[in-house]
Design an enzyme around this catalytic site. Structure first.
Site, PDB file in Angstrom:
ATOM      1  N   ARG A  49      29.054  40.472  52.159  1.00  0.00           N
ATOM      2  CA  ARG A  49      29.628  41.073  50.938  1.00  0.00           C
ATOM      3  C   ARG A  49      30.245  42.437  51.240  1.00  0.00           C
ATOM      4  O   ARG A  49      31.219  42.842  50.615  1.00  0.00           O
ATOM      5  CB  ARG A  49      28.567  41.173  49.828  1.00  0.00           C
ATOM      6  CG  ARG A  49      29.105  41.837  48.569  1.00  0.00           C
ATOM      7  CD  ARG A  49      28.388  41.498  47.256  1.00  0.00           C
ATOM      8  NE  ARG A  49      26.981  41.274  47.362  1.00  0.00           N
ATOM      9  CZ  ARG A  49      26.052  42.228  47.584  1.00  0.00           C
ATOM     10  NH1 ARG A  49      26.422  43.491  47.718  1.00  0.00           N
ATOM     11  NH2 ARG A  49      24.779  41.917  47.664  1.00  0.00           N
ATOM     12  N   TYR A 101      51.601  38.016  33.679  1.00  0.00           N
ATOM     13  CA  TYR A 101      50.732  36.862  33.854  1.00  0.00           C
ATOM     14  C   TYR A 101      49.705  36.816  32.707  1.00  0.00           C
ATOM     15  O   TYR A 101      49.051  37.822  32.415  1.00  0.00           O
ATOM     16  CB  TYR A 101      50.031  36.966  35.213  1.00  0.00           C
ATOM     17  CG  TYR A 101      49.062  35.856  35.465  1.00  0.00           C
ATOM     18  CD1 TYR A 101      49.507  34.550  35.610  1.00  0.00           C
ATOM     19  CD2 TYR A 101      47.696  36.093  35.518  1.00  0.00           C
ATOM     20  CE1 TYR A 101      48.609  33.514  35.822  1.00  0.00           C
ATOM     21  CE2 TYR A 101      46.799  35.062  35.735  1.00  0.00           C
ATOM     22  CZ  TYR A 101      47.255  33.781  35.881  1.00  0.00           C
ATOM     23  OH  TYR A 101      46.377  32.764  36.076  1.00  0.00           O
ATOM     24  N   ASP A 173      52.192  44.490  40.663  1.00  0.00           N
ATOM     25  CA  ASP A 173      51.773  43.128  41.009  1.00  0.00           C
ATOM     26  C   ASP A 173      52.953  42.495  41.750  1.00  0.00           C
ATOM     27  O   ASP A 173      53.984  42.198  41.156  1.00  0.00           O
ATOM     28  CB  ASP A 173      51.415  42.360  39.726  1.00  0.00           C
ATOM     29  CG  ASP A 173      50.883  40.954  40.016  1.00  0.00           C
ATOM     30  OD1 ASP A 173      51.256  40.383  41.058  1.00  0.00           O
ATOM     31  OD2 ASP A 173      50.127  40.420  39.183  1.00  0.00           O
ATOM     32  N   LYS A 198      49.093  32.342  45.628  1.00  0.00           N
ATOM     33  CA  LYS A 198      50.464  31.876  45.445  1.00  0.00           C
ATOM     34  C   LYS A 198      51.204  31.867  46.781  1.00  0.00           C
ATOM     35  O   LYS A 198      50.824  31.143  47.678  1.00  0.00           O
ATOM     36  CB  LYS A 198      51.149  32.745  44.384  1.00  0.00           C
ATOM     37  CG  LYS A 198      50.272  33.039  43.147  1.00  0.00           C
ATOM     38  CD  LYS A 198      49.942  31.810  42.331  1.00  0.00           C
ATOM     39  CE  LYS A 198      48.908  32.026  41.233  1.00  0.00           C
ATOM     40  NZ  LYS A 198      49.119  33.116  40.313  1.00  0.00           N
TER      41      LYS A 198
HETATM   42  C1  PLP Z   1      48.330  33.814  39.408  1.00  0.00           C
HETATM   43  C2  PLP Z   1      48.643  35.219  39.148  1.00  0.00           C
HETATM   44  C3  PLP Z   1      47.637  36.168  38.978  1.00  0.00           C
HETATM   45  C4  PLP Z   1      46.166  35.782  38.994  1.00  0.00           C
HETATM   46  O1  PLP Z   1      45.768  35.353  40.259  1.00  0.00           O
HETATM   47  P1  PLP Z   1      44.593  34.276  40.511  1.00  0.00           P
HETATM   48  O2  PLP Z   1      44.607  34.137  41.991  1.00  0.00           O
HETATM   49  O3  PLP Z   1      44.970  33.034  39.769  1.00  0.00           O
HETATM   50  O4  PLP Z   1      43.333  34.867  39.984  1.00  0.00           O
HETATM   51  C5  PLP Z   1      48.003  37.484  38.785  1.00  0.00           C
HETATM   52  N1  PLP Z   1      49.288  37.861  38.752  1.00  0.00           N
HETATM   53  C6  PLP Z   1      50.292  36.970  38.899  1.00  0.00           C
HETATM   54  C7  PLP Z   1      51.697  37.436  38.858  1.00  0.00           C
HETATM   55  C8  PLP Z   1      50.017  35.626  39.093  1.00  0.00           C
HETATM   56  O5  PLP Z   1      51.009  34.748  39.232  1.00  0.00           O
END
Ligand code: PLP
Length: 380
Positions: A49, A101, A173, A198
């Site tokens: 952790r 998101y 982000d 992603k």
């Molecule tokens: C999918 C996504 C998230 C969240 O990520 P997870 O891995 O699903 O928890 C945050 N920001 C954007 C732009 C996303 O496409």
């Protein structure tokens, strides 16, 4: 290895290979705990952790690719974003992209607001709107660019200079573009967050999240929160991202090439109304994007003229999977209204244009003719 160009660094990772064994594929240190050589001694690893070699390799690789000093790998993008929010305290206010998101919106409104944080949602493609929302207790901007799902582009340099005049932290982000196309820290942003689920991992096979930053004090806070709360990326999932990253540039080049063809094809289709793809010269954010990124990515949103077409399209697609998520080698189609953005209240959705005619397409690496054939059948 020093002075390698970007693509080489994606392939070789931060350390290049396992320093202990020479293994080319970085080992999965599938161990919860580590033996101490003696009292008061440590190999540098005590408990997974707190630190794990495989997770360190993926975190430092992503930090390196984002041109940041410190990187942290989480069990999901949301775990990363919720950890960033731990930098703030009750009474603090953040100015946030309104087109964002849906899960981030849900976190802000249903969790963080209850812990005393306050949020104002603005169209950050207009910097004046971001400036007007700043208050005495504002601590940070949190923006997605391009945004999800309307593909609005925020001028990162302009946002950063505004943030600096008010001593605010700029958080970006960078999920949609990845450091291959856009490196916000180089443009002056303070913190980059990712859903590594992603494009970074790229194969629709794991969840992951990242935080990258340069400031040591904030990095220490993130390290403390991560090890205290524990939403760490597992050794195996870390390895999946390490492997996915090796082909980041190849995948994105191909996905983008396919996306441009798909966007142009959709623009000409008689059942399609609007196409939102930053790579199209008539997209409102195209020029800013050209200035701050080296490409346009593989995410397209589009509206059809008649909402009655939607169920048919989602039933008829075969190669393109009707599924949430994005960025992987497989093409996916999403209906934001009932899927990714269901958490957003109707009035905000309506204002943004997330309506019953909007679909979002994540273009994969398949043969583009097969993608177009699939869309053609679904839209016919
Ligand atoms: C999918 C996504 C998230 C969240 O990520 P997870 O891995 O699903 O928890 C945050 N920001 C954007 C732009 C996303 O496409």
């Amino acid at each position: 290895m020093k002075n390698l160009r970007f693509t080489s660094r994606t392939v070789h990772g931060e350390k290049g290979y396992d320093p202990h064994t020479g293994a080319i594929s970085f080992p999965i240190y599938q161990s919860a705990t580590f033996r101490h050589p003696g009292l008061g001694e440590s190999t540098g690893y005590d408990y997974t952790r707190s630190e794990n070699p495989t997770r360190e390799q993926v975190a430092s690789t992503v930090a390196n690719l984002e041109s940041g000093n410190f990187g942290f790998a989480f069990s999901s993008g949301m775990a990363a974003i919720s950890t960033v929010l731990e930098l703030f305290k009750p009474g603090d206010h953040l100015v946030v992209s309104d087109d964002l998101y849906g899960g981030s919106y849900r976190l802000f409104e249903e969790i963080s607001r209850g812990h005393g944080l306050d949020f104002t949602y603005v169209d950050s493609s207009n910097i004046d709107h971001a400036a007007a929302a700043v208050r005495d207790n504002t601590r940070a901007f949190f923006m997605e660019t391009p945004s999800n799902p309307m593909m609005k582009v925020t001028d990162i340099r302009a946002l950063v200079s505004l943030a600096r005049t008010r001593q605010l932290i700029t958080i970006i982000d960078n999920t949609f573009f990845t450091p291959y196309l856009q490196r916000p820290l180089e443009l002056g942003a303070d913190i980059v967050v990712h859903s590594g689920t992603k494009f970074l991992s790229g194969h629709n096979d794991t969840l992951a999240g990242f935080i990258v930053l340069n400031d040591e004090e904030m990095a220490e806070r993130i390290r403390l929160v991560q090890k205290s709360v524990g939403a760490v990326l597992s050794p195996f999932d870390s390895w999946l991202v390490i492997r996915g990253l090796k082909t980041l540039a190849l995948r994105l080049d191909k996905q983008q090439q396919n996306a441009i063809a798909v966007a142009r094809w959709l623009q000409k289709h008689h059942r399609v109304k609007n196409v939102y793809y930053v790579g199209l010269p008539d997209h409102a954010g195209h020029d800013i994007c050209k200035n701050q990124a080296s490409g346009y990515g593989a995410m397209i949103s589009f509206t059809v003229k008649d909402a009655a077409l939607i169920p048919r399209i989602l039933n008829q697609v075969e190669l393109i999977a009707f599924a949430e998520s994005l960025g992987g080698v497989e093409s996916l189609i999403t209906y934001p209204l009932t899927q990714t953005h269901a958490a957003i209240p109707e009035d905000i959705r309506r204002r943004l244009g997330i309506d019953d005619k909007l679909l979002r397409l994540s273009v994969g690496i398949e043969d583009v003719d097969d993608i177009l054939t699939d869309l053609d059948r679904a839209l016919s």
